[in-house]
Write a protein that holds these residues in place. Structure first.
Motif, PDB file in Angstrom:
ATOM      1  N   LYS A  88       0.771  -1.100   0.184  1.00 43.71           N
ATOM      2  CA  LYS A  88       0.180  -0.126  -0.004  1.00 43.71           C
ATOM      3  C   LYS A  88       0.858   1.353   0.063  1.00 43.71           C
ATOM      4  O   LYS A  88       1.975   1.199   0.955  1.00 43.71           O
ATOM      5  N   ILE A  89       0.785   2.085  -1.215  1.00 38.62           N
ATOM      6  CA  ILE A  89       1.728   3.229  -1.020  1.00 38.62           C
ATOM      7  C   ILE A  89       0.423   4.424  -0.914  1.00 38.62           C
ATOM      8  O   ILE A  89      -0.483   4.522  -1.247  1.00 38.62           O
ATOM      9  N   ALA A  90       1.149   5.456  -0.165  1.00 42.58           N
ATOM     10  CA  ALA A  90       0.456   6.715   0.288  1.00 42.58           C
ATOM     11  C   ALA A  90       1.270   7.855  -0.475  1.00 42.58           C
ATOM     12  O   ALA A  90       2.429   7.845  -0.616  1.00 42.58           O
ATOM     13  N   TRP A  91       0.617   8.715  -0.920  1.00 52.38           N
ATOM     14  CA  TRP A  91       1.140  10.177  -1.460  1.00 52.38           C
ATOM     15  C   TRP A  91       0.473  11.360  -0.774  1.00 52.38           C
ATOM     16  O   TRP A  91      -0.621  11.669  -0.555  1.00 52.38           O
ATOM     17  N   ASN A  92       1.431  12.310  -0.513  1.00 53.56           N
ATOM     18  CA  ASN A  92       1.066  13.482   0.249  1.00 53.56           C
ATOM     19  C   ASN A  92       1.083  14.590  -0.898  1.00 53.56           C
ATOM     20  O   ASN A  92       2.099  14.880  -1.640  1.00 53.56           O
ATOM     21  N   CYS A 135      -0.828  13.082   9.183  1.00 55.45           N
ATOM     22  CA  CYS A 135      -0.597  12.296   7.961  1.00 55.45           C
ATOM     23  C   CYS A 135       0.073  10.908   8.291  1.00 55.45           C
ATOM     24  O   CYS A 135      -0.316   9.960   7.911  1.00 55.45           O
ATOM     25  N   LEU A 136       1.172  10.948   8.845  1.00 54.68           N
ATOM     26  CA  LEU A 136       1.889   9.396   9.192  1.00 54.68           C
ATOM     27  C   LEU A 136       0.955   8.582  10.212  1.00 54.68           C
ATOM     28  O   LEU A 136       1.050   7.477  10.030  1.00 54.68           O
ATOM     29  N   ASP A 137       0.062   9.319  10.780  1.00 58.46           N
ATOM     30  CA  ASP A 137      -0.779   8.529  11.836  1.00 58.46           C
ATOM     31  C   ASP A 137      -1.875   7.913  11.036  1.00 58.46           C
ATOM     32  O   ASP A 137      -2.363   6.816  11.206  1.00 58.46           O
ATOM     33  N   VAL A 138      -2.253   8.771   9.966  1.00 56.84           N
ATOM     34  CA  VAL A 138      -3.364   7.976   8.871  1.00 56.84           C
ATOM     35  C   VAL A 138      -2.938   7.048   8.184  1.00 56.84           C
ATOM     36  O   VAL A 138      -3.238   6.091   8.140  1.00 56.84           O
ATOM     37  N   TYR A 139      -1.547   7.051   7.757  1.00 54.05           N
ATOM     38  CA  TYR A 139      -0.913   5.982   7.105  1.00 54.05           C
ATOM     39  C   TYR A 139      -0.681   4.874   7.830  1.00 54.05           C
ATOM     40  O   TYR A 139      -1.002   3.901   7.257  1.00 54.05           O
ATOM     41  N   ARG A 140      -0.398   4.984   9.291  1.00 52.63           N
ATOM     42  CA  ARG A 140      -0.103   3.609   9.798  1.00 52.63           C
ATOM     43  C   ARG A 140      -1.692   3.065  10.142  1.00 52.63           C
ATOM     44  O   ARG A 140      -1.730   1.730  10.170  1.00 52.63           O
ATOM     45  N   GLU A 141      -2.819   3.933  10.337  1.00 49.09           N
ATOM     46  CA  GLU A 141      -3.921   3.454  10.406  1.00 49.09           C
ATOM     47  C   GLU A 141      -4.367   2.500   9.205  1.00 49.09           C
ATOM     48  O   GLU A 141      -4.894   1.813   9.447  1.00 49.09           O
ATOM     49  N   GLN A 142      -3.984   3.085   7.851  1.00 45.13           N
ATOM     50  CA  GLN A 142      -4.246   2.264   6.743  1.00 45.13           C
ATOM     51  C   GLN A 142      -3.479   1.280   6.251  1.00 45.13           C
ATOM     52  O   GLN A 142      -3.576   0.743   5.383  1.00 45.13           O
TER      53      GLN A 142
END
Length: 297
Positions: A75-79, A101-108
């Protein structure tokens, strides 16, 4: 006191006002209308529900907007943009937004977080590094206007051309999935692909878009991706594929989006043909799941 809420709590009108204020006095004009903003969300796979807004005394003062994709089982996230109103910059709000954002990424369950930053934006780059991001490549936007010189991409080679859609390149053995977000295959809506072959061997691929006027005349050609396989004919292949992408004899606008400087052959061939640099960026990554498949070289 800084508090964080989700971007989805804003109306589109409120979101666009915050976007435009957050990028005021930026390195380039980032101003948007509501319609353009809605198109951006759809075209780039951005998720207001998983994006964040910073508030000071109940007033929205900054934001970071995120997108998510799956690649090779990861899973890849992008700001896709971090903006702060001018009067609130330098007060630690950027750090709070990136932490959120990093908290959201970890949640996801994100494995790899990506972002691009304008090379001159040293303060932002320093912040991202403090938050765990690392620069792994330099990117450039290039441009050329009008008819090109008669020897631009000069080639008399007789390679085979296969035209298709962007998804076709994902089947190639030297396909590189980790690109700047906006030029990855899922972001290339309405684009075309071109694959160069010699016999049964695939030598190169490119993904590009042709923008037409109301009479269906080409106005702009924008190159999103171009990769050349190592071979004894690499320069001939580079000239050949770029010739067929950019059609040098036409008086049009030509653009190259987020080309990695690591792609030396394509980069140098474009510069030699008269393309000029418009914007330079750094591509940064933060590996949230260690170890992760080595997608980035």
């Amino acid at each position: 006191m800084i508090s964080i809420k989700r971007f989805s709590e804003l109306s589109y009108k409120e979101a666009v006002v915050l976007w435009n204020e957050g990028f005021k006095y930026y390195f380039s004009n980032m101003t948007m209308t509501v319609d353009a903003f809605i198109r951006k969300l759809a075209n780039e796979g951005l998720s207001p529900e998983h994006s964040v807004v910073a508030y000071v005394d109940h007033v929205a003062v900054g934001f970071a907007i995120n997108g998510f994709r799956e690649m090779d089982g990861k899973k890849i996230a992008w700001n896709g943009g971090t903006g702060i109103k001018p009067e609130f910059r330098g007060q630690g709000i950027g750090k709070v937004l990136i932490e959120a954002c990093l908290d959201v990424y970890r949640e996801q369950g994100v494995d790899l977080a990506l972002l691009e930053a304008v090379a001159q934006n040293e303060r932002a780059i320093a912040l991202y590094k403090k938050m765990g991001y690392e620069v792994f490549e330099e990117l450039v936007f290039l441009q050329q206007n009008g008819a090109m010189t008669i020897d631009a991409f000069h080639t008399n080679s007789n390679f085979e051309i296969v035209r298709g859609i962007p998804e076709d390149i994902q089947l190639l053995e030297f396909f590189q999935p980790i690109k700047a977000w906006q030029v990855q295959v899922p972001g290339c809506k309405g684009a075309e692909s071109i694959i160069v072959k010699k016999g049964n061997e695939v030598l190169a691929y490119a993904v590009y878009q042709r923008m037409m006027d109301e009479k269906h005349n080409i106005q702009t050609i924008a190159l999103n991706q171009c990769e050349i396989k190592e071979s004894i004919d690499v320069q001939k292949v580079a000239d050949f594929i770029l010739y067929h992408v950019f059609q040098p004899h036409h008086k049009i606008k030509r653009m190259v989006r987020n080309l990695s400087k690591n792609n030396r052959l394509v980069y140098n061939t474009l510069l030699a043909a008269g393309f000029e640099t418009l914007v330079e960026q750094v591509h940064m990554s933060n590996r949230l799941d260690q170890p992760i498949k080595e997608s980035i070289q």
